[in-house]
Design a protein around this motif. Sequence first.
Motif, PDB file in Angstrom:
ATOM      1  N   THR A  37       0.859  -1.179   0.000  1.00 25.56           N
ATOM      2  CA  THR A  37       0.000   0.000   0.000  1.00 25.56           C
ATOM      3  C   THR A  37       0.891   1.224   0.000  1.00 25.56           C
ATOM      4  O   THR A  37       1.807   1.321   0.817  1.00 25.56           O
ATOM      5  CB  THR A  37      -0.904   0.018   1.251  1.00 25.56           C
ATOM      6  N   ILE A  38       0.645   2.149  -0.917  1.00 26.29           N
ATOM      7  CA  ILE A  38       1.415   3.384  -1.011  1.00 26.29           C
ATOM      8  C   ILE A  38       0.528   4.521  -0.508  1.00 26.29           C
ATOM      9  O   ILE A  38      -0.610   4.673  -0.955  1.00 26.29           O
ATOM     10  CB  ILE A  38       1.862   3.666  -2.458  1.00 26.29           C
ATOM     11  N   GLU A  39       1.066   5.312   0.427  1.00 26.08           N
ATOM     12  CA  GLU A  39       0.332   6.452   0.977  1.00 26.08           C
ATOM     13  C   GLU A  39       1.124   7.727   0.779  1.00 26.08           C
ATOM     14  O   GLU A  39       2.357   7.703   0.742  1.00 26.08           O
ATOM     15  CB  GLU A  39       0.077   6.249   2.468  1.00 26.08           C
ATOM     16  N   ASP A  40       0.396   8.865   0.670  1.00 23.30           N
ATOM     17  CA  ASP A  40       1.070  10.149   0.554  1.00 23.30           C
ATOM     18  C   ASP A  40       1.508  10.633   1.934  1.00 23.30           C
ATOM     19  O   ASP A  40       1.308   9.939   2.941  1.00 23.30           O
ATOM     20  CB  ASP A  40       0.182  11.176  -0.160  1.00 23.30           C
ATOM     21  N   SER A  41       2.091  11.819   2.006  1.00 21.50           N
ATOM     22  CA  SER A  41       2.643  12.327   3.264  1.00 21.50           C
ATOM     23  C   SER A  41       1.570  12.614   4.308  1.00 21.50           C
ATOM     24  O   SER A  41       1.880  12.739   5.488  1.00 21.50           O
ATOM     25  CB  SER A  41       3.452  13.598   2.995  1.00 21.50           C
ATOM     26  N   GLU A  42       0.315  12.708   3.895  1.00 17.84           N
ATOM     27  CA  GLU A  42      -0.775  12.962   4.835  1.00 17.84           C
ATOM     28  C   GLU A  42      -1.498  11.686   5.250  1.00 17.84           C
ATOM     29  O   GLU A  42      -2.500  11.728   5.955  1.00 17.84           O
ATOM     30  CB  GLU A  42      -1.755  13.960   4.233  1.00 17.84           C
ATOM     31  N   GLY A  43      -1.023  10.532   4.776  1.00 15.13           N
ATOM     32  CA  GLY A  43      -1.614   9.252   5.154  1.00 15.13           C
ATOM     33  C   GLY A  43      -2.763   8.793   4.274  1.00 15.13           C
ATOM     34  O   GLY A  43      -3.423   7.815   4.589  1.00 15.13           O
ATOM     35  N   HIS A  44      -3.001   9.473   3.157  1.00 14.12           N
ATOM     36  CA  HIS A  44      -4.060   9.062   2.233  1.00 14.12           C
ATOM     37  C   HIS A  44      -3.527   8.000   1.280  1.00 14.12           C
ATOM     38  O   HIS A  44      -2.427   8.146   0.732  1.00 14.12           O
ATOM     39  CB  HIS A  44      -4.574  10.256   1.422  1.00 14.12           C
TER      40      HIS A  44
END
Length: 121
Positions: free
Chosen positions: A93-100
């Motif tokens: 799972t890849i998430e952005d810096s805000e956890g989305h």
Amino acid sequence: MQLISGAQRTTNMVRQYPHTCTYRTVGTPSYWDEVNGGYIPETPGLIVTVECRAIPSGSGKRISNQDGVMVEYRYDLAFPVDVVDIPRGQEVTIEDSEGHELVKGNLLNFASGQLHKRGWL
């Protein structure tokens, strides 16, 4: 002339690996140990989170998967060189810096280079 403090400078810097890649390692099943005559409980897999950079691919970007068939990949991933190799086919799972969550899927390939490691999803 305006001087920029160290705190302001670091907040404006570009992060090389702004995303996170999360996956679960393989655990072991429970079993009966015939030698010692005891029950060995299962061990769950560990959840691993590493920094990465996820770059969406343009249309038509292809890579060979495990059985040699050419498939289009959605993201080109870059990892720091000290990251432990992630097995092909591993669900990540890849998430952005805000956890989305950006994307979730099976890793098509993983390769080591001199400056960083790469993966394709």
